[in-house]
Scaffold this motif. Structure first.
Motif, PDB file in Angstrom:
ATOM      1  N   ALA A  18       0.601  -1.139  -0.024  1.00  0.00           N
ATOM      2  CA  ALA A  18       0.304   0.139  -0.159  1.00  0.00           C
ATOM      3  C   ALA A  18       0.477   1.090   0.153  1.00  0.00           C
ATOM      4  CB  ALA A  18      -1.175  -0.106   1.260  1.00  0.00           C
ATOM      5  N   SER A  21       1.941   2.198  -3.507  1.00  0.00           N
ATOM      6  CA  SER A  21       0.878   2.562  -4.447  1.00  0.00           C
ATOM      7  C   SER A  21       0.366   3.769  -3.668  1.00  0.00           C
ATOM      8  CB  SER A  21      -0.252   2.255  -4.311  1.00  0.00           C
ATOM      9  OG  SER A  21      -1.332   2.328  -4.560  1.00  0.00           O
ATOM     10  N   ASN A  22       0.913   4.450  -2.914  1.00  0.00           N
ATOM     11  CA  ASN A  22       0.753   5.753  -2.827  1.00  0.00           C
ATOM     12  C   ASN A  22       2.224   6.831  -2.749  1.00  0.00           C
ATOM     13  OD1 ASN A  22      -1.333   5.488  -0.959  1.00  0.00           O
ATOM     14  ND2 ASN A  22       0.097   5.270   1.214  1.00  0.00           N
ATOM     15  N   GLN A  63      -2.544  -7.397  -2.535  1.00  0.00           N
ATOM     16  CA  GLN A  63      -3.657  -7.941  -1.629  1.00  0.00           C
ATOM     17  C   GLN A  63      -2.969  -8.125  -0.240  1.00  0.00           C
ATOM     18  OE1 GLN A  63      -4.924 -10.783  -4.625  1.00  0.00           O
ATOM     19  NE2 GLN A  63      -6.940  -9.258  -4.387  1.00  0.00           N
ATOM     20  N   LEU A  66      -2.694  -4.595   1.357  1.00  0.00           N
ATOM     21  CA  LEU A  66      -4.448  -4.698   2.290  1.00  0.00           C
ATOM     22  C   LEU A  66      -4.903  -5.233   2.862  1.00  0.00           C
ATOM     23  CD1 LEU A  66      -5.301  -2.652  -1.236  1.00  0.00           C
ATOM     24  CD2 LEU A  66      -4.372  -1.696   0.602  1.00  0.00           C
ATOM     25  N   VAL A  69      -6.475  -3.833   5.855  1.00  0.00           N
ATOM     26  CA  VAL A  69      -7.462  -2.400   5.002  1.00  0.00           C
ATOM     27  C   VAL A  69      -8.981  -3.165   4.276  1.00  0.00           C
ATOM     28  CG1 VAL A  69      -7.623  -0.928   3.677  1.00  0.00           C
ATOM     29  CG2 VAL A  69      -6.061  -0.859   4.641  1.00  0.00           C
ATOM     30  N   ASP A  70      -9.129  -4.048   3.859  1.00  0.00           N
ATOM     31  CA  ASP A  70      -9.812  -5.083   3.970  1.00  0.00           C
ATOM     32  C   ASP A  70     -11.192  -5.728   4.626  1.00  0.00           C
ATOM     33  OD1 ASP A  70      -9.464  -4.183   1.072  1.00  0.00           O
ATOM     34  OD2 ASP A  70      -8.545  -6.010   0.468  1.00  0.00           O
ATOM     35  N   ARG A  74     -14.091  -2.082   5.115  1.00  0.00           N
ATOM     36  CA  ARG A  74     -15.042  -3.066   3.761  1.00  0.00           C
ATOM     37  C   ARG A  74     -16.376  -3.325   4.721  1.00  0.00           C
ATOM     38  NH1 ARG A  74     -13.520  -2.878  -1.623  1.00  0.00           N
ATOM     39  NH2 ARG A  74     -11.284  -2.072  -1.623  1.00  0.00           N
ATOM     40  N   GLU A  92      -8.490  -4.593  -6.734  1.00  0.00           N
ATOM     41  CA  GLU A  92      -8.042  -3.847  -5.748  1.00  0.00           C
ATOM     42  C   GLU A  92      -8.696  -2.400  -5.866  1.00  0.00           C
ATOM     43  OE1 GLU A  92      -8.247  -4.329  -2.844  1.00  0.00           O
ATOM     44  OE2 GLU A  92      -7.597  -6.976  -2.405  1.00  0.00           O
ATOM     45  N   TYR A  94      -7.903   1.275  -2.950  1.00  0.00           N
ATOM     46  CA  TYR A  94      -7.304   1.926  -2.900  1.00  0.00           C
ATOM     47  C   TYR A  94      -6.681   2.958  -2.944  1.00  0.00           C
ATOM     48  CZ  TYR A  94      -3.748   2.335   1.418  1.00  0.00           C
ATOM     49  OH  TYR A  94      -3.224   2.883   2.935  1.00  0.00           O
ATOM     50  N   ARG A  95      -7.349   3.991  -2.050  1.00  0.00           N
ATOM     51  CA  ARG A  95      -6.727   5.496  -2.130  1.00  0.00           C
ATOM     52  C   ARG A  95      -7.220   6.116  -3.380  1.00  0.00           C
ATOM     53  NH1 ARG A  95      -2.410   6.945   3.323  1.00  0.00           N
ATOM     54  NH2 ARG A  95      -4.239   6.129   4.916  1.00  0.00           N
TER      55      ARG A  95
END
Length: 198
Positions: A18, A21-22, A63, A66, A69-70, A74, A92, A94-95
């Motif tokens: 994650a 990704s950011n 995955q 996350l 987070v999931d 959610r 997925e 995410y943000r």
């Protein structure tokens, strides 16, 4: 250099998470300093999204990253189970980034970009992740769809109908004076991450 940077990619600190990704999202937003900004896709309700294309291994690592987070963020009740990645397979989110698994990226590493198979630290496999904004691909129409008819079969008793058009889909490139004279990718940040497994 690119090759030296790849040789520093290791399977401990350089998996796609994650946080990665950011980081790619931050890089995409800051590109306006050297060329056009990589803008997110805007959908009809005004929300904006980037799209990241992964091979199977980097998508698996995301995955795993996350999972909490999931699980915690959610809904699971009612129809929430229908879209929760813990219960359904698929992309997925995410943000503001839609992460999409494209298994063919792994095939390219195996068959075309073969140097990536052992490019990382201690010969670790490295996979690209393509983080795309709205200018990354173009769908260009050279001729609009139009019907065509043919009576060449069965002595003219049967009419054949079809659609004729000319189009192409391609990755976008452009020259930017601040980046030298060569063509540069437009609308995409390419990240390289450790991708353990086959």
């Amino acid at each position: 250099t690119f090759a030296t940077a790849l040789s520093n990619v290791d399977t401990t600190d350089d998996l796609f998470t994650a946080e990665a990704s950011n980081l790619l999202k931050k890089v995409a937003k800051r590109t306006s300093r050297i060329g056009p900004a990589i803008k997110p896709h805007k959908i009809s309700n005004g929300k904006e999204f980037y799209v990241a294309f992964h091979g199977t291994n980097t998508f698996r690592d995301l995955q795993t990253s996350l999972k909490e987070v999931d699980r915690d963020a959610r809904a699971r009740e009612g129809k929430g189970m229908d879209s929760n990645p813990l219960f359904q397979d698929g992309d997925e989110l995410y943000r503001g980034v839609v992460h999409v698994e494209i298994p063919e990226i792994d095939t390219y590493v195996e068959d075309v970009w073969t140097t990536l198979k052992t490019a990382g630290a201690t010969n670790a496999r490295v996979n690209p992740v393509f983080f795309c904004g709205q200018q990354a691909l173009a769908f260009v129409v050279g001729q609009m769809p139009q019907p065509v008819f043919d009576k060449a079969d069965d002595y003219g008793f049967l009419s054949n109908a079809g659609i004729e058009m000319a189009y192409g889909v391609a990755k976008m490139f452009r020259k930017w004076p601040k980046l030298g004279s060569n063509l540069k990718q437009l609308g995409v940040v390419s990240g390289f991450f450790a991708a353990t497994g086959t």
